[in-house]
Design a protein around this motif. Sequence first.
Motif, PDB file in Angstrom:
ATOM      1  N   LEU A 124       0.807  -1.338  -0.061  1.00 65.57           N
ATOM      2  CA  LEU A 124      -0.111  -0.002   0.184  1.00 65.57           C
ATOM      3  C   LEU A 124       0.993   1.275   0.067  1.00 65.57           C
ATOM      4  O   LEU A 124       0.537   2.194  -0.671  1.00 65.57           O
ATOM      5  N   PHE A 125       1.781   1.277   0.733  1.00 66.03           N
ATOM      6  CA  PHE A 125       2.791   2.352   1.000  1.00 66.03           C
ATOM      7  C   PHE A 125       3.663   2.458  -0.385  1.00 66.03           C
ATOM      8  O   PHE A 125       3.762   3.709  -0.937  1.00 66.03           O
ATOM      9  N   ALA A 126       3.944   1.666  -1.051  1.00 67.04           N
ATOM     10  CA  ALA A 126       4.815   1.544  -2.399  1.00 67.04           C
ATOM     11  C   ALA A 126       3.828   2.397  -3.535  1.00 67.04           C
ATOM     12  O   ALA A 126       4.160   2.745  -4.470  1.00 67.04           O
ATOM     13  N   ILE A 127       2.502   2.058  -3.451  1.00 66.44           N
ATOM     14  CA  ILE A 127       1.580   2.699  -4.296  1.00 66.44           C
ATOM     15  C   ILE A 127       1.085   4.018  -4.281  1.00 66.44           C
ATOM     16  O   ILE A 127       1.313   4.792  -4.968  1.00 66.44           O
ATOM     17  N   THR A 128       0.876   4.124  -2.725  1.00 74.13           N
ATOM     18  CA  THR A 128       0.322   5.486  -2.714  1.00 74.13           C
ATOM     19  C   THR A 128       1.454   6.534  -2.325  1.00 74.13           C
ATOM     20  O   THR A 128       1.222   7.720  -2.452  1.00 74.13           O
ATOM     21  N   GLY A 129       2.765   5.891  -2.332  1.00 75.85           N
ATOM     22  CA  GLY A 129       3.778   6.704  -2.020  1.00 75.85           C
ATOM     23  C   GLY A 129       4.207   7.558  -3.146  1.00 75.85           C
ATOM     24  O   GLY A 129       4.808   8.938  -2.943  1.00 75.85           O
ATOM     25  N   LEU A 130       3.414   7.052  -4.324  1.00 81.93           N
ATOM     26  CA  LEU A 130       3.737   8.003  -5.414  1.00 81.93           C
ATOM     27  C   LEU A 130       3.168   9.554  -5.080  1.00 81.93           C
ATOM     28  O   LEU A 130       3.650  10.531  -6.172  1.00 81.93           O
ATOM     29  N   SER A 131       2.259   9.536  -4.532  1.00 82.78           N
ATOM     30  CA  SER A 131       1.613  10.849  -4.011  1.00 82.78           C
ATOM     31  C   SER A 131       2.648  12.016  -3.643  1.00 82.78           C
ATOM     32  O   SER A 131       2.553  13.107  -3.978  1.00 82.78           O
ATOM     33  N   LEU A 132       3.690  11.396  -2.937  1.00 83.61           N
ATOM     34  CA  LEU A 132       4.888  12.381  -2.796  1.00 83.61           C
ATOM     35  C   LEU A 132       5.356  13.114  -3.639  1.00 83.61           C
ATOM     36  O   LEU A 132       6.040  14.275  -3.611  1.00 83.61           O
ATOM     37  N   VAL A 133       5.771  12.177  -4.727  1.00 84.81           N
ATOM     38  CA  VAL A 133       6.369  12.881  -5.944  1.00 84.81           C
ATOM     39  C   VAL A 133       5.593  13.902  -6.395  1.00 84.81           C
ATOM     40  O   VAL A 133       6.260  14.983  -6.881  1.00 84.81           O
ATOM     41  N   PHE A 134       4.444  13.972  -6.592  1.00 86.17           N
ATOM     42  CA  PHE A 134       3.411  14.984  -7.195  1.00 86.17           C
ATOM     43  C   PHE A 134       3.376  16.175  -6.475  1.00 86.17           C
ATOM     44  O   PHE A 134       3.226  17.283  -6.947  1.00 86.17           O
ATOM     45  N   VAL A 135       3.349  16.291  -5.207  1.00 85.89           N
ATOM     46  CA  VAL A 135       3.487  17.415  -4.171  1.00 85.89           C
ATOM     47  C   VAL A 135       4.677  17.865  -3.716  1.00 85.89           C
ATOM     48  O   VAL A 135       4.809  18.923  -3.088  1.00 85.89           O
ATOM     49  N   ARG A 136       5.650  17.241  -4.289  1.00 85.18           N
ATOM     50  CA  ARG A 136       7.273  17.836  -3.664  1.00 85.18           C
ATOM     51  C   ARG A 136       7.376  19.289  -3.805  1.00 85.18           C
ATOM     52  O   ARG A 136       8.263  19.896  -3.078  1.00 85.18           O
ATOM     53  N   ASN A 137       7.001  19.754  -4.821  1.00 87.23           N
ATOM     54  CA  ASN A 137       7.308  21.563  -4.807  1.00 87.23           C
ATOM     55  C   ASN A 137       6.240  22.126  -4.689  1.00 87.23           C
ATOM     56  O   ASN A 137       6.139  23.424  -4.952  1.00 87.23           O
ATOM     57  N   LEU A 138       5.128  21.865  -4.286  1.00 83.89           N
ATOM     58  CA  LEU A 138       3.775  22.494  -3.731  1.00 83.89           C
ATOM     59  C   LEU A 138       4.170  23.411  -2.522  1.00 83.89           C
ATOM     60  O   LEU A 138       4.968  22.869  -1.781  1.00 83.89           O
ATOM     61  N   SER A 139       3.270  24.392  -2.441  1.00 80.18           N
ATOM     62  CA  SER A 139       3.421  25.164  -1.026  1.00 80.18           C
ATOM     63  C   SER A 139       2.935  24.349   0.198  1.00 80.18           C
ATOM     64  O   SER A 139       2.322  23.460  -0.224  1.00 80.18           O
TER      65      SER A 139
END
Length: 394
Positions: A124-139
């Motif tokens: 589950l972490f391996a799949i949902t962890g992709l979310s961190l890539v998408f928000v890494r540069n957001l405020s």
Amino acid sequence: MSETALKKIPRVDIVDALRGFAVMAIVIIHSVEHFIYPIYPDTLQPDWLVALDSVVFNVVFSLIAGKGYSIFALLFGFTFYVQFINQKNKGADFSWRFIWRLMLLTVFATLNAAFFPGGDVLLLFAITGLSLVFVRNLSNKAVFIIAVICLLQPIELFHFISSRFNHAYTLPDLSVGRLYLIVQEAVKSGNLSTFFIENITTGQKASLLWAINGGRFVQTIGLFLLGFLLSRNSLFVNTKENTRFWIKTLVIASLLFGILYPLRVEWYDNATSGIIKNSIGTALDMWQKLSFTFVIVSSFVIVYYHSTARIWMEKLRVYGRMSLTNYVSQSIIGAFIFFPIGLNLAPHLGYTASFIVGIVIFVLQLNFSKLWFKYYKQGPLERIWHKTTWIGKK
């Protein structure tokens, strides 16, 4: 402190201790649950033992069920930010390495799932962890808003609202119960190959569908993002401002828990309608667990930095630094103790005895961790994960 001013984020000791606490909680709850193998003594037990088992069951499930996983998820997001910003300050983008790291995590998830019939949270972490890539540069504001949306349990709220407007509305059937029955039969068979095959196929599928069905899939993303923000804002560092933050968090989380828990009992535990229980009831269950998670985390931080209990809490640091190794080895040990492929003690151990087994496993792992770090800087699985993460990098 700005990101550009940082050369390298130093290791935060309290995070290792908190991660150790989370893994300890996980082994205790899994032991009481017989590692998702619900076979318990069916012979008549003494009244005192029945009463004690009831107390142990209620205390363990009320205090730590779902909280160890939540803390683990928070710290997963915390670690991502540390790795991301350390690489950024070297002029590198950690994103693709992190995606590769998540792919490697599926290997460890498969190893753990082979011994754990409930499927594995690491997948589950391996799949949902992709979310961190998408928000890494957001405020911070944008990340927080996304986290709140996830933590509001939008899927469950959608089902609840839909059922209010359409009384014929039914929840999607993901056949989770049927899948778990298949896995349980494989465990009962005592056949090693059947046990492994069903666990890493049917068990993993059941686990992911259960996470979707039980509100955990979206919540995990929200927890990752909160952990990311805690790391980005250095909120685990011991400062007066941070202490005030954690005291406020403790007060607010305690109040929310006090409000949400009775609602959860009414709409989840005592629900007469399946759709109510599995929509708004599930949301309330996740919210009260989340609020109590922050009661635990904020209390841990305050006590760690501002009491003499720190000397004992610091002992968990070494356990937390080997969290992956300890997490996976728990399942191997548990399978040997409780399942027919091993000693098959599940039919002979009630809740109290199983709780003691969990404590013993923790103590053995803690002492092994201490011994390991006398000679090595990383746990065995942690070292493999680190080495393979940076494979090909000069």
